[in-house]
Write a protein that holds these residues in place. Structure first.
Motif, short mmCIF file in Angstrom:
data_model
loop_
_atom_site.label_atom_id
_atom_site.label_comp_id
_atom_site.label_asym_id
_atom_site.label_seq_id
_atom_site.Cartn_x
_atom_site.Cartn_y
_atom_site.Cartn_z
N ALA A 18 33.96 38.96 45.90
CA ALA A 18 33.34 37.71 46.33
C ALA A 18 31.88 37.70 45.91
N ALA A 19 31.27 36.52 45.88
CA ALA A 19 29.85 36.42 45.54
C ALA A 19 29.03 37.26 46.49
N GLY A 20 28.26 38.19 45.92
CA GLY A 20 27.46 39.09 46.74
C GLY A 20 28.20 40.33 47.21
N HIS A 21 29.49 40.40 46.93
CA HIS A 21 30.30 41.53 47.38
C HIS A 21 31.31 41.87 46.28
N ALA A 22 30.86 42.62 45.29
CA ALA A 22 31.69 42.95 44.14
C ALA A 22 32.75 43.98 44.50
N PHE A 23 33.88 43.92 43.80
CA PHE A 23 34.91 44.96 43.91
C PHE A 23 34.47 46.15 43.07
N SER A 24 34.46 47.32 43.65
CA SER A 24 33.89 48.48 42.97
C SER A 24 34.89 49.27 42.14
N GLY A 25 36.17 48.95 42.27
CA GLY A 25 37.19 49.72 41.55
C GLY A 25 37.46 49.17 40.16
N ILE A 26 38.54 49.65 39.56
CA ILE A 26 38.96 49.27 38.21
C ILE A 26 40.34 48.65 38.28
N VAL A 27 40.53 47.55 37.56
CA VAL A 27 41.84 46.91 37.47
C VAL A 27 42.62 47.59 36.35
N ARG A 28 43.75 48.16 36.73
CA ARG A 28 44.61 48.84 35.74
C ARG A 28 45.89 48.05 35.55
N ALA A 29 46.75 48.54 34.66
CA ALA A 29 47.99 47.84 34.33
C ALA A 29 48.77 47.54 35.60
N GLY A 30 49.22 46.29 35.73
CA GLY A 30 50.04 45.89 36.86
C GLY A 30 49.26 45.58 38.12
N GLU A 31 47.92 45.46 38.03
CA GLU A 31 47.10 45.23 39.22
C GLU A 31 46.31 43.91 39.10
N ALA A 32 45.86 43.42 40.25
CA ALA A 32 45.06 42.18 40.30
C ALA A 32 44.09 42.25 41.47
N VAL A 33 42.99 41.55 41.34
CA VAL A 33 41.97 41.49 42.39
C VAL A 33 41.71 40.01 42.72
N ARG A 34 41.77 39.71 44.01
CA ARG A 34 41.40 38.36 44.46
C ARG A 34 39.92 38.15 44.12
N ILE A 35 39.59 37.00 43.50
CA ILE A 35 38.21 36.77 43.07
C ILE A 35 37.81 35.33 43.37
N GLY A 89 31.91 32.71 40.88
CA GLY A 89 30.59 33.34 40.86
C GLY A 89 30.60 34.83 41.14
N ALA A 90 31.72 35.35 41.55
CA ALA A 90 31.80 36.78 41.86
C ALA A 90 31.89 37.61 40.58
N PRO A 91 31.38 38.85 40.61
CA PRO A 91 31.47 39.71 39.43
C PRO A 91 32.91 40.03 39.07
N LEU A 92 33.19 40.02 37.78
CA LEU A 92 34.52 40.38 37.30
C LEU A 92 34.69 41.89 37.41
N PRO A 93 35.77 42.38 38.04
CA PRO A 93 35.96 43.83 38.16
C PRO A 93 36.17 44.49 36.80
N GLY A 94 35.79 45.73 36.72
CA GLY A 94 36.05 46.50 35.51
C GLY A 94 37.54 46.55 35.23
N GLY A 95 37.91 46.48 33.95
CA GLY A 95 39.30 46.52 33.56
C GLY A 95 39.92 45.15 33.43
N ALA A 96 39.49 44.16 34.22
CA ALA A 96 40.01 42.79 34.11
C ALA A 96 39.35 42.08 32.95
N ASN A 97 40.09 41.18 32.32
CA ASN A 97 39.52 40.42 31.20
C ASN A 97 39.89 38.94 31.25
N ALA A 98 40.41 38.49 32.38
CA ALA A 98 40.75 37.07 32.54
C ALA A 98 40.89 36.75 34.02
#
Length: 409
Positions: free
Chosen positions: A79-96, A99-108
């Protein structure tokens, strides 16, 4: 008598941009930049979501469609001001969220409308390309990029941009300080008792208002009476200002007393009388270190000459070009005009638009320089050059706009 063009050129050549000063950003509206505004950071500083949805790897959802959604494991939230600190790997997703930072590993990012989710799984019903719904770092601007140039008068949008650039202080031109002095036994301040031969003074307050709208600071010196001592004493109040503007003269003729008194005090006149209507009786010189602009006493004459001479002086002092728009502006005449004489004429007029959006100028039938009610209604001045031939309805004429100005959005 000088032409308007000759008088303007001579008068404006006596002025240059005032020194710069540093001000706080909240005070910047309407000020003119002396130095450009450079971004002090990159915006956005990271790849950010442009939509609420799910941050994914595009390859994981390449075959997704509404009838065959792709299930992904839900691993967190950004969320804005509260970034996800992990990495998105194959078969995973992060609620976003937007304005929130895109997690590492995600590209869309997949829009939330194209997904269904529970606490553990999100089912993606639409394929997305790499970069979809992502604002890359620097998408708006990059650190050290010039965002606002020197010589720009700052609007509300500019102030917001400077704030986004993390610029708490700006270098701007100092505000012009203008002393305004009305003269004449026949005028009294609004609200004061009127003698049997007196009228209410309008010129000084109108000039002070014009100075304010153009970014200056006006100092109303009051009303000087028709005596040499009164004129000299009150004009002395202009010391320390960038310009002294007088309006009106003694009963025996425009500027006779003002001119004589100030000449005795060492004022050197460079301009006196201009071939224009209204406003023939105009003078320009220097009272010691203070430039002097003497305007006529009739209220419309004061207003017209202020637009043609005082307004451009104020712009030049702030490092702006003399006129807001470069080159003559034109409109189509609504009514016919007779041939003009040897004085350049400035007719008060309203503006409208025809079906095609072209400007139509309608001059008032009464053009007396004492009719302030019509001057207040005017949108422009129709410019009639000296010895201009008769003009028919539909002919194109030059205009000087009266509306708009410094503080618009």
């Amino acid at each position: 008598m000088l032409s308007v063009a000759e008088a303007r050129a001579r008068i404006l050549s006596a002025f240059s941009a005032l020194p710069a000063e540093t001000i706080a950003l909240p005070d910047a509206l309407g000020r003119v930049l002396a130095e450009p505004v450079l971004a002090r950071l990159t915006q956005p500083p990271f790849d950010a979501a442009a939509m609420d949805g799910w941050a994914v790897r595009a390859a994981d959802v390449a075959k997704a469609d509404p009838t065959h959604p792709v299930p992904l494991r839900r691993i967190g939230e950004s969320a804005a001001g509260h970034a996800f600190s992990g990495i998105v790997r194959a078969g995973e997703a992060v609620r976003i969220f937007t304005g929130a930072p895109l997690p590492g590993g995600a590209n869309a990012v997949v829009m939330q409308e194209d997904c269904e989710a529970d606490e553990a799984t999100v089912r993606v019903g639409r394929a997305v390309a790499v970069g979809r719904y992502i604002r890359p770092a620097g998408f708006d601007f990059a650190e050290r990029q010039e965002l606002l140039p020197a010589g720009r008068r700052l609007t509300a949008r500019d102030v917001a941009l400077a704030a986004g650039a993390n610029a708490p202080w700006l270098s701007v031109r100092r505000r012009p300080r203008v002393a305004v002095l009305a003269t004449g036994d026949e005028i009294a301040l609004p609200g004061d008792p009127l003698g049997p031969s007196q009228i209410v003074s309008t010129n000084a307050l109108g000039l002070c208002a014009l100075v304010a709208t153009q970014g200056g600071v006006a100092h109303n010196l009051g009303i000087a009476r028709d005596t040499a001592d009164s004129v000299a004493a009150m004009a002395a109040g202009a010391v320390g200002c960038d310009l002294l503007v007088t309006t009106g003269g003694a009963a025996q003729g425009d500027y006779d007393l003002v001119r004589d008194v100030l000449t005795e005090k060492g004022v050197a006149l460079d301009v006196h009388a201009i071939a224009m209507r209204p406003g023939k009786a105009l003078m320009f010189g220097r009272a010691g270190s203070v430039p002097l602009l003497g305007l006529p006493g009739n209220p419309v004459s004061t207003g017209v000459t202020a637009v043609l001479f005082l307004r451009p002086i104020l712009r030049v002092l702030q490092g702006l070009p003399p006129d807001e728009t470069q080159g003559p502006q034109r409109a189509r005449l609504a009514t016919a005009l007779k041939a003009n004489d040897r004085r350049e004429d400035y007719l008060r007029a309203t503006l409208s638009a025809d079906a095609d959006g072209a400007l139509i100028a309608t001059p008032f039938s009464r053009q007396d320089s004492a009719i302030t009610s019509l001057f207040a209604q005017a949108d422009c001045l129709i410019v009639r050059p000296a010895h201009a031939p008769a003009a028919a309805a539909g002919d194109m004429v030059g205009i000087v706009p009266l509306s708009g100005g410094a503080l618009n959005l």
